[in-house]
Design a protein around this motif. Structure first.
Motif, PDB file in Angstrom:
ATOM      1  N   ASP A 172       0.832  -1.203   0.000  1.00 32.37           N
ATOM      2  CA  ASP A 172       0.000   0.000   0.000  1.00 32.37           C
ATOM      3  C   ASP A 172       0.868   1.254   0.000  1.00 32.37           C
ATOM      4  N   HIS A 173       1.964   1.225   0.761  1.00 40.48           N
ATOM      5  CA  HIS A 173       2.898   2.353   0.728  1.00 40.48           C
ATOM      6  C   HIS A 173       3.512   2.519  -0.657  1.00 40.48           C
ATOM      7  N   LEU A 174       4.041   1.424  -1.216  1.00 38.65           N
ATOM      8  CA  LEU A 174       4.781   1.507  -2.471  1.00 38.65           C
ATOM      9  C   LEU A 174       3.889   1.901  -3.648  1.00 38.65           C
ATOM     10  N   THR A 175       2.606   1.567  -3.587  1.00 36.40           N
ATOM     11  CA  THR A 175       1.684   1.914  -4.672  1.00 36.40           C
ATOM     12  C   THR A 175       0.946   3.230  -4.414  1.00 36.40           C
ATOM     13  N   LYS A 176       1.220   3.861  -3.291  1.00 36.38           N
ATOM     14  CA  LYS A 176       0.512   5.078  -2.877  1.00 36.38           C
ATOM     15  C   LYS A 176      -0.994   4.831  -2.755  1.00 36.38           C
ATOM     16  N   GLY A 177      -1.320   3.675  -2.174  1.00 38.90           N
ATOM     17  CA  GLY A 177      -2.723   3.395  -1.885  1.00 38.90           C
ATOM     18  C   GLY A 177      -3.497   2.742  -2.997  1.00 38.90           C
ATOM     19  N   ARG A 178      -2.839   1.913  -3.810  1.00 37.58           N
ATOM     20  CA  ARG A 178      -3.544   1.265  -4.929  1.00 37.58           C
ATOM     21  C   ARG A 178      -3.642  -0.244  -4.752  1.00 37.58           C
ATOM     22  N   ILE A 179      -3.563  -0.726  -3.528  1.00 38.86           N
ATOM     23  CA  ILE A 179      -3.542  -2.168  -3.325  1.00 38.86           C
ATOM     24  C   ILE A 179      -4.859  -2.674  -2.752  1.00 38.86           C
ATOM     25  N   GLY A 180      -5.253  -3.847  -3.193  1.00 41.38           N
ATOM     26  CA  GLY A 180      -6.407  -4.546  -2.656  1.00 41.38           C
ATOM     27  C   GLY A 180      -6.026  -5.977  -2.338  1.00 41.38           C
ATOM     28  N   TRP A 181      -6.784  -6.591  -1.447  1.00 43.61           N
ATOM     29  CA  TRP A 181      -6.547  -7.983  -1.058  1.00 43.61           C
ATOM     30  C   TRP A 181      -7.788  -8.795  -1.381  1.00 43.61           C
ATOM     31  N   ASN A 182      -7.604  -9.825  -2.214  1.00 46.22           N
ATOM     32  CA  ASN A 182      -8.672 -10.777  -2.460  1.00 46.22           C
ATOM     33  C   ASN A 182      -8.589 -11.855  -1.393  1.00 46.22           C
ATOM     34  N   VAL A 183      -9.540 -11.856  -0.462  1.00 47.94           N
ATOM     35  CA  VAL A 183      -9.509 -12.744   0.697  1.00 47.94           C
ATOM     36  C   VAL A 183     -10.027 -14.120   0.287  1.00 47.94           C
ATOM     37  N   VAL A 184      -9.164 -15.129   0.356  1.00 52.45           N
ATOM     38  CA  VAL A 184      -9.599 -16.491   0.027  1.00 52.45           C
ATOM     39  C   VAL A 184      -9.186 -17.438   1.139  1.00 52.45           C
ATOM     40  N   THR A 185      -9.906 -18.555   1.229  1.00 55.04           N
ATOM     41  CA  THR A 185      -9.629 -19.569   2.251  1.00 55.04           C
ATOM     42  C   THR A 185      -9.140 -20.876   1.651  1.00 55.04           C
ATOM     43  N   GLY A 186      -9.073 -20.967   0.321  1.00 59.47           N
ATOM     44  CA  GLY A 186      -8.551 -22.146  -0.340  1.00 59.47           C
ATOM     45  C   GLY A 186      -9.602 -23.202  -0.632  1.00 59.47           C
ATOM     46  N   TYR A 187      -9.222 -24.160  -1.510  1.00 56.46           N
ATOM     47  CA  TYR A 187     -10.150 -25.236  -1.854  1.00 56.46           C
ATOM     48  C   TYR A 187      -9.439 -26.513  -2.273  1.00 56.46           C
ATOM     49  N   LEU A 188      -8.094 -26.555  -2.174  1.00 57.60           N
ATOM     50  CA  LEU A 188      -7.355 -27.727  -2.613  1.00 57.60           C
ATOM     51  C   LEU A 188      -6.735 -28.460  -1.426  1.00 57.60           C
ATOM     52  N   ASP A 189      -6.951 -29.758  -1.359  1.00 49.43           N
ATOM     53  CA  ASP A 189      -6.280 -30.568  -0.346  1.00 49.43           C
ATOM     54  C   ASP A 189      -4.768 -30.573  -0.558  1.00 49.43           C
ATOM     55  N   SER A 190      -4.330 -30.408  -1.808  1.00 46.87           N
ATOM     56  CA  SER A 190      -2.888 -30.398  -2.063  1.00 46.87           C
ATOM     57  C   SER A 190      -2.218 -29.228  -1.349  1.00 46.87           C
ATOM     58  N   ALA A 191      -2.916 -28.110  -1.205  1.00 46.18           N
ATOM     59  CA  ALA A 191      -2.357 -26.981  -0.456  1.00 46.18           C
ATOM     60  C   ALA A 191      -2.232 -27.326   1.024  1.00 46.18           C
ATOM     61  N   ALA A 192      -3.236 -28.023   1.553  1.00 46.68           N
ATOM     62  CA  ALA A 192      -3.172 -28.425   2.959  1.00 46.68           C
ATOM     63  C   ALA A 192      -1.998 -29.371   3.191  1.00 46.68           C
ATOM     64  N   ARG A 193      -1.816 -30.319   2.289  1.00 46.95           N
ATOM     65  CA  ARG A 193      -0.703 -31.249   2.449  1.00 46.95           C
ATOM     66  C   ARG A 193       0.638 -30.528   2.369  1.00 46.95           C
ATOM     67  N   ALA A 194       0.707 -29.487   1.527  1.00 48.02           N
ATOM     68  CA  ALA A 194       1.941 -28.702   1.432  1.00 48.02           C
ATOM     69  C   ALA A 194       2.235 -27.958   2.729  1.00 48.02           C
ATOM     70  N   ALA A 195       1.190 -27.715   3.521  1.00 44.94           N
ATOM     71  CA  ALA A 195       1.347 -27.050   4.809  1.00 44.94           C
ATOM     72  C   ALA A 195       1.470 -28.039   5.966  1.00 44.94           C
ATOM     73  N   GLY A 196       1.620 -29.322   5.650  1.00 45.71           N
ATOM     74  CA  GLY A 196       1.824 -30.320   6.687  1.00 45.71           C
ATOM     75  C   GLY A 196       0.562 -30.891   7.281  1.00 45.71           C
ATOM     76  N   LEU A 197      -0.582 -30.657   6.626  1.00 46.70           N
ATOM     77  CA  LEU A 197      -1.858 -31.168   7.117  1.00 46.70           C
ATOM     78  C   LEU A 197      -2.322 -32.341   6.259  1.00 46.70           C
TER      79      LEU A 197
END
Length: 462
Positions: free
Chosen positions: A123-148
């Motif tokens: 947000d600082h570097l863009t002078k206030g042009r940043i947004g966050w797309n909030v997601v919670t995920g949907y792939l078990d492969s991501a969970a396994r990559a995190a040790g779950l």
């Protein structure tokens, strides 16, 4: 006077994104995603077309539901390989002045404290042009990559997300006063300790006692996007989101979801019209309808049906390799993306989808519509969708990159401007001011405002 139509370009720091197989097209450059010049050139093109933002998708994990293996995803370049989207933003911001950047980041697998600093930095570097797309995920492969062993249940992920939001709000909104960084060289004081306090949070899933490492950025909290259209996702969006991304193949699929989010926002004490809703769509245009249809037919020659089914299998959690091509897809409840399954089973009662039809639909532009035709025809389709669904604009995917976006800038934008449906210049200010109006900070009606240190500070941020 009809409202202006909003445009985000929809892309990913990966090959192909929503059109599996089209990386093979001789004019496609999406395979150059790992070259910085590809992104800086795209950013300049989008700003020339007055796009509101570049919406960068991301997914942790590989699409390995189809055939119970990542082989198809790797073979067809189905959103793999992929690189970190956030690292692209500073370079693109350096060659633009107004274009916004929506970065997807999965809160399930990243601690909130370092994430909050990363977004403040952007947000600082863009002078206030940043947004966050909030997601919670949907792939078990991501969970396994995190040790779950597997990912949390679908609705449980949103319960965790609620706490995560409280933690980052406490850092972004409550840790530093606006005037804490005094930069007083004469007294030798950079930041006034009396105006900085630790953010303290104790919850079921998170615990925090820390001073935010970044001083207040132009927006403090980035513009909040949300892309879940399931009942749990819509409830979350109604409480938190300023912009909502929806995907669906038809007006019948989208219209009730849009209405439900606006209803839930009103129940949460927010202005429902202030939430900007973007629908997924892909534009294929040419000088005439016939020329556009010819272009689309050419694109279809490069579609990877297996790559498309790999995507949909990952989105739904259902292995479509176990179906026959002309077999009907029936609803299955999984912990993957509920909306993706709804789109091909329940969203439009008038339509029954076969596996073959799913592959054809997803092959270009994912699960959204294709607006094909002359600039006038495309503009007509966009106006119709907005009138019938209540969305505010579109997340525009590409068939081939960057040509799809160049065609929109050259042909569709002028047509919409002629109709008074598209801006002729950017307004000044941060991404939040450009998209939703008001000041650079979240309004007092937003739950983040409750983490500000006092009413006076909340009012000062308006």
């Amino acid at each position: 006077m009809a409202k202006e139509i909003l445009f985000n370009a929809f892309s990913m720091n990966a090959v192909g994104h929503q059109s599996p197989g089209l990386w093979r097209h001789p004019r496609d450059r999406s395979g150059e995603f790992n070259r910085l010049s590809f992104w800086t050139d795209l950013a300049k093109t989008l700003e020339a077309g007055l796009f509101d933002g570049l919406f960068l998708a991301d997914v942790l994990g590989v699409y390995d539901v189809y055939g119970a293996s990542p082989a198809a995803a790797l073979r067809h370049g189905t959103q793999v390989p992929s690189n970190d989207p956030a690292l692209l933003v500073p370079a693109m911001a350096a060659v633009t002045r107004h274009l916004g950047f929506g970065v997807t980041s999965n809160l399930t697998y990243e601690p909130p404290f370092p994430f909050a600093r990363r977004m403040s930095t952007l947000d600082h570097l863009t002078k206030g042009r940043i947004g966050w797309n909030v997601v919670t995920g949907y792939l078990d492969s991501a969970a396994r990559a995190a040790g779950l062993a597997k990912q949390r249940g679908h609705d449980d992920r949103y319960a965790v997300a609620e706490e995560y939001m409280d933690v980052v709000y406490s850092l972004w909104e409550g840790s530093w006063d606006d005037d804490a960084a005094v930069r007083d060289a004469a007294r030798g004081v950079f930041a006034d300790p009396a105006k900085v306090r630790p953010a303290v949070y104790r919850g079921r899933h998170f615990s925090l006692d820390a001073v935010h490492l970044s001083e207040p950025s132009p927006q403090r909290t980035p513009v909040l996007y949300q892309a879940g259209s399931s009942p749990a996702g819509r409830a979350f969006a109604a409480r938190h989101a300023e912009c909502v991304f929806m995907s669906g193949p038809s007006v019948a699929a989208l219209k009730p979801r849009v209405a439900d989010i606006r209803r839930l926002a009103a129940e949460a004490g927010r202005d429902p019209s202030a939430i900007k809703i973007f629908a997924l769509a892909t534009v294929v245009t040419g000088p005439t309808d016939a020329a556009a249809e010819t272009k689309l037919a050419d694109f279809r020659r490069y579609v990877s049906p297996e790559g498309a089914l790999t995507l949909m299998s990952g989105w739904t959690g259902v292995d479509l390799s176990t179906y026959q091509l002309d077999e009907e897809v029936r609803h299955v409840e999984t912990d993957a993306g509920r909306t993706a399954m709804e789109n091909i089973t329940r969203a439009d009662p008038s339509r029954v989808w076969t596996v073959r039809q799913v592959a054809e639909q997803v092959g270009i532009g994912g699960i959204g519509p294709i607006f094909v035709g002359s600039p006038a025809t495309v503009a007509n389709l966009m106006e119709t969708w907005i009138a019938e669904t209540g969305v505010d604009g579109f997340n525009l995917a590409y068939a081939i990159a960057p040509e799809t976006f160049e065609d929109i800038v050259e042909h569709v934008v002028p047509e919409l401007q002629r109709r008074g449906r598209y801006k002729r210049a950017y307004v000044s200010g941060t991404l939040r001011e450009k998209l939703v109006g008001g000041g650079p900070r979240l309004p007092r009606s937003h739950p983040a405002a409750g983490f500000r240190p006092s009413r006076d500070h909340a009012e000062a941020a308006e």
